[in-house]
Design a protein around this motif. Structure first.
Motif, PDB file in Angstrom:
ATOM      1  N   GLN A  85       0.821  -1.201   0.000  1.00  0.00           N
ATOM      2  CA  GLN A  85       0.000   0.000   0.000  1.00  0.00           C
ATOM      3  C   GLN A  85       0.860   1.259   0.000  1.00  0.00           C
ATOM      4  O   GLN A  85       0.526   2.259  -0.646  1.00  0.00           O
ATOM      5  CB  GLN A  85      -0.922   0.013   1.219  1.00  0.00           C
ATOM      6  CG  GLN A  85      -1.887   1.208   1.259  1.00  0.00           C
ATOM      7  CD  GLN A  85      -2.780   1.189   2.495  1.00  0.00           C
ATOM      8  OE1 GLN A  85      -2.808   0.214   3.243  1.00  0.00           O
ATOM      9  NE2 GLN A  85      -3.498   2.259   2.715  1.00  0.00           N
ATOM     10  N   LEU A  86       1.989   1.190   0.709  1.00  0.00           N
ATOM     11  CA  LEU A  86       2.908   2.326   0.781  1.00  0.00           C
ATOM     12  C   LEU A  86       3.861   2.357  -0.407  1.00  0.00           C
ATOM     13  O   LEU A  86       4.697   3.258  -0.503  1.00  0.00           O
ATOM     14  CB  LEU A  86       3.721   2.254   2.076  1.00  0.00           C
ATOM     15  CG  LEU A  86       2.922   2.299   3.382  1.00  0.00           C
ATOM     16  CD1 LEU A  86       3.842   2.149   4.581  1.00  0.00           C
ATOM     17  CD2 LEU A  86       2.136   3.598   3.480  1.00  0.00           C
ATOM     18  N   MET A 217      -9.940  16.421  10.762  1.00  0.00           N
ATOM     19  CA  MET A 217      -9.267  16.743   9.508  1.00  0.00           C
ATOM     20  C   MET A 217      -7.956  17.476   9.769  1.00  0.00           C
ATOM     21  O   MET A 217      -6.956  17.267   9.066  1.00  0.00           O
ATOM     22  CB  MET A 217     -10.186  17.589   8.620  1.00  0.00           C
ATOM     23  CG  MET A 217     -11.350  16.810   8.035  1.00  0.00           C
ATOM     24  SD  MET A 217     -10.851  15.427   6.946  1.00  0.00           S
ATOM     25  CE  MET A 217     -10.415  16.331   5.464  1.00  0.00           C
ATOM     26  N   ASN A 218      -7.948  18.321  10.783  1.00  0.00           N
ATOM     27  CA  ASN A 218      -6.723  19.035  11.136  1.00  0.00           C
ATOM     28  C   ASN A 218      -5.673  18.064  11.674  1.00  0.00           C
ATOM     29  O   ASN A 218      -4.482  18.179  11.353  1.00  0.00           O
ATOM     30  CB  ASN A 218      -7.024  20.104  12.188  1.00  0.00           C
ATOM     31  CG  ASN A 218      -5.812  20.933  12.530  1.00  0.00           C
ATOM     32  OD1 ASN A 218      -5.210  21.584  11.671  1.00  0.00           O
ATOM     33  ND2 ASN A 218      -5.416  20.927  13.793  1.00  0.00           N
ATOM     34  N   GLU A 219      -6.114  17.091  12.485  1.00  0.00           N
ATOM     35  CA  GLU A 219      -5.192  16.114  13.061  1.00  0.00           C
ATOM     36  C   GLU A 219      -4.610  15.175  12.009  1.00  0.00           C
ATOM     37  O   GLU A 219      -3.488  14.675  12.177  1.00  0.00           O
ATOM     38  CB  GLU A 219      -5.922  15.263  14.115  1.00  0.00           C
ATOM     39  CG  GLU A 219      -6.281  16.011  15.382  1.00  0.00           C
ATOM     40  CD  GLU A 219      -7.120  15.170  16.329  1.00  0.00           C
ATOM     41  OE1 GLU A 219      -7.296  15.583  17.475  1.00  0.00           O
ATOM     42  OE2 GLU A 219      -7.603  14.089  15.904  1.00  0.00           O
ATOM     43  N   HIS A 220      -5.361  14.920  10.944  1.00  0.00           N
ATOM     44  CA  HIS A 220      -4.927  13.943   9.947  1.00  0.00           C
ATOM     45  C   HIS A 220      -4.566  14.577   8.600  1.00  0.00           C
ATOM     46  O   HIS A 220      -4.507  13.875   7.588  1.00  0.00           O
ATOM     47  CB  HIS A 220      -6.029  12.895   9.748  1.00  0.00           C
ATOM     48  CG  HIS A 220      -6.303  12.087  10.978  1.00  0.00           C
ATOM     49  ND1 HIS A 220      -7.209  12.490  11.944  1.00  0.00           N
ATOM     50  CD2 HIS A 220      -5.779  10.919  11.426  1.00  0.00           C
ATOM     51  CE1 HIS A 220      -7.237  11.601  12.920  1.00  0.00           C
ATOM     52  NE2 HIS A 220      -6.391  10.645  12.633  1.00  0.00           N
ATOM     53  N   HIS A 221      -4.301  15.874   8.607  1.00  0.00           N
ATOM     54  CA  HIS A 221      -3.906  16.543   7.362  1.00  0.00           C
ATOM     55  C   HIS A 221      -2.552  15.990   6.921  1.00  0.00           C
ATOM     56  O   HIS A 221      -1.549  16.139   7.636  1.00  0.00           O
ATOM     57  CB  HIS A 221      -3.829  18.051   7.586  1.00  0.00           C
ATOM     58  CG  HIS A 221      -3.735  18.827   6.317  1.00  0.00           C
ATOM     59  ND1 HIS A 221      -2.586  18.847   5.541  1.00  0.00           N
ATOM     60  CD2 HIS A 221      -4.636  19.612   5.673  1.00  0.00           C
ATOM     61  CE1 HIS A 221      -2.782  19.613   4.490  1.00  0.00           C
ATOM     62  NE2 HIS A 221      -4.015  20.086   4.532  1.00  0.00           N
ATOM     63  N   PRO A 222      -2.460  15.362   5.750  1.00  0.00           N
ATOM     64  CA  PRO A 222      -1.212  14.709   5.315  1.00  0.00           C
ATOM     65  C   PRO A 222       0.009  15.628   5.319  1.00  0.00           C
ATOM     66  O   PRO A 222       1.070  15.250   5.825  1.00  0.00           O
ATOM     67  CB  PRO A 222      -1.550  14.239   3.892  1.00  0.00           C
ATOM     68  CG  PRO A 222      -3.028  14.066   3.901  1.00  0.00           C
ATOM     69  CD  PRO A 222      -3.545  15.164   4.781  1.00  0.00           C
ATOM     70  N   PRO A 231       6.813   9.932   7.822  1.00  0.00           N
ATOM     71  CA  PRO A 231       7.587   9.626   6.615  1.00  0.00           C
ATOM     72  C   PRO A 231       6.756   9.868   5.358  1.00  0.00           C
ATOM     73  O   PRO A 231       5.558   9.572   5.333  1.00  0.00           O
ATOM     74  CB  PRO A 231       7.914   8.132   6.776  1.00  0.00           C
ATOM     75  CG  PRO A 231       7.842   7.888   8.243  1.00  0.00           C
ATOM     76  CD  PRO A 231       6.736   8.783   8.741  1.00  0.00           C
ATOM     77  N   ALA A 232       7.398  10.401   4.337  1.00  0.00           N
ATOM     78  CA  ALA A 232       6.686  10.679   3.083  1.00  0.00           C
ATOM     79  C   ALA A 232       6.056   9.412   2.527  1.00  0.00           C
ATOM     80  O   ALA A 232       4.998   9.454   1.902  1.00  0.00           O
ATOM     81  CB  ALA A 232       7.659  11.284   2.069  1.00  0.00           C
ATOM     82  N   GLU A 236       0.302   8.274   2.217  1.00  0.00           N
ATOM     83  CA  GLU A 236      -0.890   7.638   1.645  1.00  0.00           C
ATOM     84  C   GLU A 236      -1.858   7.200   2.743  1.00  0.00           C
ATOM     85  O   GLU A 236      -3.077   7.272   2.565  1.00  0.00           O
ATOM     86  CB  GLU A 236      -0.484   6.433   0.790  1.00  0.00           C
ATOM     87  CG  GLU A 236      -1.607   5.853  -0.053  1.00  0.00           C
ATOM     88  CD  GLU A 236      -2.183   6.849  -1.053  1.00  0.00           C
ATOM     89  OE1 GLU A 236      -3.407   6.799  -1.295  1.00  0.00           O
ATOM     90  OE2 GLU A 236      -1.416   7.678  -1.571  1.00  0.00           O
ATOM     91  N   LEU A 237      -1.312   6.757   3.892  1.00  0.00           N
ATOM     92  CA  LEU A 237      -2.169   6.355   5.003  1.00  0.00           C
ATOM     93  C   LEU A 237      -2.937   7.544   5.562  1.00  0.00           C
ATOM     94  O   LEU A 237      -4.118   7.441   5.900  1.00  0.00           O
ATOM     95  CB  LEU A 237      -1.322   5.725   6.119  1.00  0.00           C
ATOM     96  CG  LEU A 237      -0.639   4.392   5.792  1.00  0.00           C
ATOM     97  CD1 LEU A 237       0.175   3.924   6.995  1.00  0.00           C
ATOM     98  CD2 LEU A 237      -1.662   3.338   5.403  1.00  0.00           C
ATOM     99  N   ALA A 238      -2.240   8.680   5.667  1.00  0.00           N
ATOM    100  CA  ALA A 238      -2.896   9.898   6.161  1.00  0.00           C
ATOM    101  C   ALA A 238      -3.971  10.357   5.181  1.00  0.00           C
ATOM    102  O   ALA A 238      -5.052  10.801   5.589  1.00  0.00           O
ATOM    103  CB  ALA A 238      -1.858  10.994   6.375  1.00  0.00           C
TER     104      ALA A 238
END
Length: 259
Positions: A85-86, A217-222, A231-232, A236-238
């Motif tokens: 997935q990553l 949404m603020n907590e999980h903003h990629p 990590p970059a 994708e998970l974020a």
């Protein structure tokens, strides 16, 4: 060879306890240096916050997989699926596999690993929560969570500053996300699961729904998470998490007739 723990331990001990204090400080410094040496294999040379997050994620994942007594084919498949997935390949995939193997080793020091991670992630609660959510997600990827896995997740949560109640809330939210994906889309998703993804109930007001959505949404903003140390490769998970939050919010808005 790591010696700075011994040096500082000796100096501080001598200041406060002369010879006896220096000997005690030297011994404590030795223990500190030894622990740092053990962790270096997981963290890596020239480590930064992203490297630590990446390696600790897969090491703890390996430890959780070993919780039932042995690593099963399902555990390996789940770890491999996350790597797929990553889109991990080459050295990045080998690093992830190495960390996973270290985590499932019998002498893996989970507490020391988590303390190191928490220390370097201090003041970045969103990043720490993302780490815990990844562990929850991988532990529940097969739709089941046995007692030993839950016990280790509880230990991980506690070491990272989360209570049992907070862990149970995160578990409930992820279970709702799991159901969300299995349902095949927003229209088929139960409204109860949509509320659970947002950490809400139908009794909450429209204003509370909006506040919860903005907070999540603020907590999980990629981009924000990557800036804080995610990590970059794990962006994708974020992104997926943010999409689930958005889908749940849209489902709740539709049900309530909110604009």
């Amino acid at each position: 060879m790591k010696i700075w723990g011994k040096v500082f331990g000796f100096a501080i001990g001598f200041m406060f306890g002369r010879i006896f204090g220096a000997i005690l400080g030297l011994w404590l410094g030795h223990l500190y240096d030894k622990k740092r040496a053990e962790l270096s294999g997981i963290i890596g040379k020239g480590s930064n916050r992203q490297t630590l997050f990446f390696n600790t994620t897969f090491a703890v994942m390996g430890h959780v997989a070993k919780a039932s007594g042995h690593v099963t084919e399902t555990d390996i498949r789940i770890a491999s699926a996350l790597m797929d997935q990553l889109q991990l390949s080459g050295q990045a995939r080998r690093d992830a596999q190495s960390a996973f193997n270290q985590g499932k080793a019998s002498d893996f020091d989970l507490n020391a690993c988590l303390k190191s991670f928490r220390l370097l992630s201090m003041g970045r609660k969103d990043l720490v929560q993302m780490f815990l959510e990844i562990q929850i997600q991988t532990a529940l990827s097969d739709g089941e969570l046995d007692a030993k896995e839950h016990a280790i997740l509880l230990l991980v949560a506690k070491e990272l500053g989360y209570s049992r109640l907070q862990l149970d809330e995160l578990l409930k939210r992820w279970q709702a996300e799991y159901n969300f994906h299995r349902s095949g889309g927003q229209q088929q998703t139960s409204i109860a699961d949509a509320y659970s993804v947002l950490g809400l109930t139908e009794a909450d007001s429209d204003q509370q729904v909006k506040r919860a959505y903005r907070k999540l949404m603020n907590e999980h903003h990629p981009d924000k998470l990557v800036a804080k140390g995610l990590p970059a490769e794990m962006m994708e998970l974020a992104k997926k998490k943010a999409q689930d939050i958005q889908a749940a919010y849209d489902r709740v808005k539709q049900d309530r007739g909110m604009r």
